[in-house]
Design a protein around this motif. Sequence first.
Motif, PDB file in Angstrom:
ATOM      1  N   ASN A 444       0.966  -1.083   0.442  1.00 41.10           N
ATOM      2  CA  ASN A 444      -0.227  -0.288  -0.233  1.00 41.10           C
ATOM      3  C   ASN A 444       0.668   1.147   0.443  1.00 41.10           C
ATOM      4  OD1 ASN A 444      -2.220   1.216   0.552  1.00 41.10           O
ATOM      5  ND2 ASN A 444      -1.682   1.748   2.775  1.00 41.10           N
ATOM      6  N   ILE A 445       0.642   2.408  -1.039  1.00 36.05           N
ATOM      7  CA  ILE A 445       1.643   3.755  -0.830  1.00 36.05           C
ATOM      8  C   ILE A 445       0.928   4.098  -0.436  1.00 36.05           C
ATOM      9  CG2 ILE A 445       2.216   5.425  -2.157  1.00 36.05           C
ATOM     10  CD1 ILE A 445       4.058   2.323  -3.002  1.00 36.05           C
ATOM     11  N   SER A 446       1.447   4.796   1.122  1.00 37.51           N
ATOM     12  CA  SER A 446       0.242   5.323   1.831  1.00 37.51           C
ATOM     13  C   SER A 446       1.553   6.688   1.607  1.00 37.51           C
ATOM     14  CB  SER A 446       0.656   5.009   3.540  1.00 37.51           C
ATOM     15  OG  SER A 446       0.546   5.968   4.216  1.00 37.51           O
ATOM     16  N   SER A 447       1.730   7.788   2.564  1.00 39.44           N
ATOM     17  CA  SER A 447       2.389   9.528   2.620  1.00 39.44           C
ATOM     18  C   SER A 447       3.034  10.221   4.040  1.00 39.44           C
ATOM     19  CB  SER A 447       1.281  10.182   1.755  1.00 39.44           C
ATOM     20  OG  SER A 447       1.365  11.783   2.495  1.00 39.44           O
ATOM     21  N   GLN A 448       3.589  10.720   3.684  1.00 36.78           N
ATOM     22  CA  GLN A 448       4.134  10.853   5.152  1.00 36.78           C
ATOM     23  C   GLN A 448       2.818  11.947   5.812  1.00 36.78           C
ATOM     24  OE1 GLN A 448       7.583  13.921   3.789  1.00 36.78           O
ATOM     25  NE2 GLN A 448       6.465  14.793   2.234  1.00 36.78           N
ATOM     26  N   SER A 449       2.289  12.281   4.767  1.00 36.64           N
ATOM     27  CA  SER A 449       1.422  13.195   4.973  1.00 36.64           C
ATOM     28  C   SER A 449       0.999  12.896   6.809  1.00 36.64           C
ATOM     29  CB  SER A 449       0.315  13.166   4.134  1.00 36.64           C
ATOM     30  OG  SER A 449       1.015  14.136   3.291  1.00 36.64           O
ATOM     31  N   GLY A 500       7.395  10.516   0.641  1.00 37.40           N
ATOM     32  CA  GLY A 500       7.797  11.283   0.931  1.00 37.40           C
ATOM     33  C   GLY A 500       7.225  12.418  -0.860  1.00 37.40           C
ATOM     34  N   SER A 501       7.447  13.231  -1.066  1.00 39.55           N
ATOM     35  CA  SER A 501       7.273  13.999  -1.673  1.00 39.55           C
ATOM     36  C   SER A 501       7.702  13.686  -3.081  1.00 39.55           C
ATOM     37  CB  SER A 501       6.612  15.890  -2.032  1.00 39.55           C
ATOM     38  OG  SER A 501       6.248  15.706  -0.678  1.00 39.55           O
ATOM     39  N   LEU A 502       7.526  13.521  -4.187  1.00 39.48           N
ATOM     40  CA  LEU A 502       7.866  13.183  -6.094  1.00 39.48           C
ATOM     41  C   LEU A 502       8.638  14.031  -5.863  1.00 39.48           C
ATOM     42  CD1 LEU A 502       6.385   9.693  -6.368  1.00 39.48           C
ATOM     43  CD2 LEU A 502       8.299   9.936  -4.241  1.00 39.48           C
ATOM     44  N   VAL A 503       9.710  14.377  -6.991  1.00 47.63           N
ATOM     45  CA  VAL A 503       9.993  14.933  -8.027  1.00 47.63           C
ATOM     46  C   VAL A 503      11.028  14.336  -8.811  1.00 47.63           C
ATOM     47  CG1 VAL A 503      11.986  15.647  -6.856  1.00 47.63           C
ATOM     48  CG2 VAL A 503      10.417  17.896  -8.055  1.00 47.63           C
ATOM     49  N   GLY A 504      10.645  15.673 -10.462  1.00 47.43           N
ATOM     50  CA  GLY A 504      11.580  15.109 -11.714  1.00 47.43           C
ATOM     51  C   GLY A 504      10.639  15.106 -12.685  1.00 47.43           C
ATOM     52  N   GLY A 505      11.309  15.341 -13.773  1.00 54.20           N
ATOM     53  CA  GLY A 505      10.514  15.455 -14.912  1.00 54.20           C
ATOM     54  C   GLY A 505      10.958  13.935 -15.723  1.00 54.20           C
ATOM     55  N   VAL A 563       5.484  -0.605   8.379  1.00 52.31           N
ATOM     56  CA  VAL A 563       4.384   0.917   7.679  1.00 52.31           C
ATOM     57  C   VAL A 563       6.728   0.999   7.769  1.00 52.31           C
ATOM     58  CG1 VAL A 563       2.590   1.515   8.674  1.00 52.31           C
ATOM     59  CG2 VAL A 563       5.163   1.722   9.742  1.00 52.31           C
ATOM     60  N   TYR A 564       6.791   1.678   6.111  1.00 53.88           N
ATOM     61  CA  TYR A 564       8.117   1.881   6.082  1.00 53.88           C
ATOM     62  C   TYR A 564       8.149   3.404   5.651  1.00 53.88           C
ATOM     63  CZ  TYR A 564      10.200  -2.650   5.929  1.00 53.88           C
ATOM     64  OH  TYR A 564      11.179  -4.282   6.255  1.00 53.88           O
ATOM     65  N   ASN A 565       9.278   3.903   6.149  1.00 54.25           N
ATOM     66  CA  ASN A 565       9.506   5.398   5.423  1.00 54.25           C
ATOM     67  C   ASN A 565      10.008   5.437   3.899  1.00 54.25           C
ATOM     68  OD1 ASN A 565       7.482   6.955   7.364  1.00 54.25           O
ATOM     69  ND2 ASN A 565       9.623   7.433   8.766  1.00 54.25           N
ATOM     70  N   LEU A 566      10.130   5.972   3.607  1.00 52.33           N
ATOM     71  CA  LEU A 566      10.802   6.461   2.026  1.00 52.33           C
ATOM     72  C   LEU A 566      11.041   8.184   1.459  1.00 52.33           C
ATOM     73  CD1 LEU A 566      11.969   4.596  -0.095  1.00 52.33           C
ATOM     74  CD2 LEU A 566      10.002   4.775  -1.815  1.00 52.33           C
ATOM     75  N   GLY A 567      11.881   8.179   1.739  1.00 51.97           N
ATOM     76  CA  GLY A 567      11.650   9.961   1.444  1.00 51.97           C
ATOM     77  C   GLY A 567      13.660   9.504   1.004  1.00 51.97           C
ATOM     78  N   MET A 609      12.030  12.746   6.390  1.00 48.63           N
ATOM     79  CA  MET A 609      11.969  11.911   7.030  1.00 48.63           C
ATOM     80  C   MET A 609      12.242  10.815   6.994  1.00 48.63           C
ATOM     81  SD  MET A 609       8.618  10.442   5.510  1.00 48.63           S
ATOM     82  CE  MET A 609       8.538   9.696   4.068  1.00 48.63           C
ATOM     83  N   ASP A 610      13.324   9.659   8.492  1.00 52.60           N
ATOM     84  CA  ASP A 610      14.263   8.806   8.632  1.00 52.60           C
ATOM     85  C   ASP A 610      13.939   7.849   7.669  1.00 52.60           C
ATOM     86  OD1 ASP A 610      15.986   7.604   9.271  1.00 52.60           O
ATOM     87  OD2 ASP A 610      16.128   8.366  11.392  1.00 52.60           O
TER      88      ASP A 610
END
Length: 647
Positions: A444-449, A500-505, A563-567, A609-610
């Motif tokens: 399940n893709i959750s969020s740092q929110s 975490g919030s994703l970025v990149g073209g 659960v895992y943090n991913l940032g 996030m750590d």
Amino acid sequence: MPIKTFGLDVSHTAFGLYDCDVFLPTPAVSHKDYVSIVIATCVAHKIDLIIPCIDEEVQLFAQHIAVFTKAGVKVLVAEESLVAMCRDKAAMSRVLNPIVPIFVASYDKRSFAIALLNGEVHFPVIAKPRSGSASTGIQIISNVEDFKSLNEQMIIQELAIPHKNDLDYAFFKQQLEKNINPQVSEISVQIVADQEGNLIGQMMSFNKLKNGVPIEIFPYENEAILQEVSQLYPFLKELGWKGPLNLQGRLTDNGFKIFEMNARFTGITGLRACMGFNEVAVCIQEWLGIRSELNSLDLNMNRFGIRQVADKSIHLQRNQTLKLHSEKLNGKKLKSKKTLLLTGATGYLGRNLIDSLIESNDSFEILALVRDKKKALELLPDKVFCYDVQDLENGNLVLGKVDILLHAGFARPHRSHEELANSLAFTADLFSRAISNQVATILNISSQSVYGQSDLPPWKETATIAPTTPYGIAKYASELLLESRVAQHKHINYTSIRLGSLVGGAKGMVEVDLVSRLVSKALVSEPIQINGGMQLVDRLDIRDAVNAINVLLNHSSMNWKKVYNLGSSTSMLLIDLATLIVDTVATDMDVPRSMVEVHNSKDTQSAGMDSSAFCQDFQWKPKYTMIDCIKTLIDFKNKSDSKLLLN
């Protein structure tokens, strides 16, 4: 499936009644007016299709099929001639062996005595009621005295003894010496025909039984057996084969030998459905005229089944000993590809993840569950099989075939409250369906929110959960839904990734993220205005996110944490980010440098996030820096602008 189910039974405590929408009591099958009462019940409740599930009822309904048809009620049953032969084991052997000699020899008491005198048969043999079922009344006959004690109604069959290389051969012989019927190494061949008697699906399993009930079920492949059995199909069609037909036998030193045949669904029908072979759904669609080519009947060879009080369908990755047993049984390695069902496939993360999975190792068969199938077919590679919600509801998407569910489809934070609520409702339904079908692994893709601002970043997975937005609340709710639903199924592995919030073209990027909007302003030398500037900002490159999930999917899920943090684990001040963007754009594009204007603000919301737990468990670390992200955005926007000019 979008159907209403009625449970008919004489007993108010029948187990299956309470999985139906409505309970309708009936008299016993032996009641003289049973058929007319059932038909009247069907007509009164506008029941379109009735499925008989016990042998006596199957035979009775087959005999009266014309009466049901006249009343406008369809019956999922073969014609009487086939059903009658299944019920008479002596007739089964006598009629079918001349077509393909794969049935054990069967005798009545008189003919067995003659064959014994002529040396055509030898003890031990097996005796069973002529029309019995579920191993009721079976006896091992070891000598003449045992034989003489049999009543005249018993059928005597030669024993189908497992071949000498069978894993349970020694155990079988030991049990026979104790006069015990050893129900091991039984091969069940389930074949299913449409209303015209044409094959629509077939599968085999290698079973161990206890008191006639299968308790260990392994998927089995043997083309030689299927080829022999297929020679029966034209004759079975002539006899009126429709719907399910189960053949039970063993592989002996003299080849495959069948000792039982039943024209109905069997006790492990539900378990087979959890392993991808959902014959009930396909037959209902066929009989009601809603059959779809998408819903094929295939067995998931990556699972095995066990039964005690309830059915469990378990991925073979859970037990290497049983995986080796299954491979030895089938004489080959199991398929290396796993079936991955992905939601959110046409989104930013989904599109790039699919490309990565296909390019890196192509070790997944990818199914995409999407809202707009037409759009998905245009956007996604040809290797991806696309389904929509209608396919899910109609049973065309067979969850029993799925090894891994990756749920990334959810309304973005900027969407309306109604869209967030709808996403959460869909998530709850999807998890329920997946767990009912015992999908082995759920990601399940959750969020740092979910963290909010109660604790200062960087947040560990143990930080206070205190979401401050509807999006954060919805994402935390999705984690709780998954955890609570899997709690009673210890053989299902799962995790929620707080992304975490994703970025990149990259493909699917929508310009709503702060970094993307600031790069756009810098490209045209507009002033960049920020409020505060001392907030911590954390962004993960889309390529790192894709790579991390790819690594996760290719690791065993046995030891996943819930659960895992991913940032990126490298937060920076907002003012420093704005300055870095301005400097990078001005240098790379040779444009006038934008001015960074800082305004006073009470906004102190920070993020970060750590991700050390994820990095440690999967030997992974981010590869790309913020400057790398900015450069991909510059390149992506320039290419997009060029396309717009060409159009």
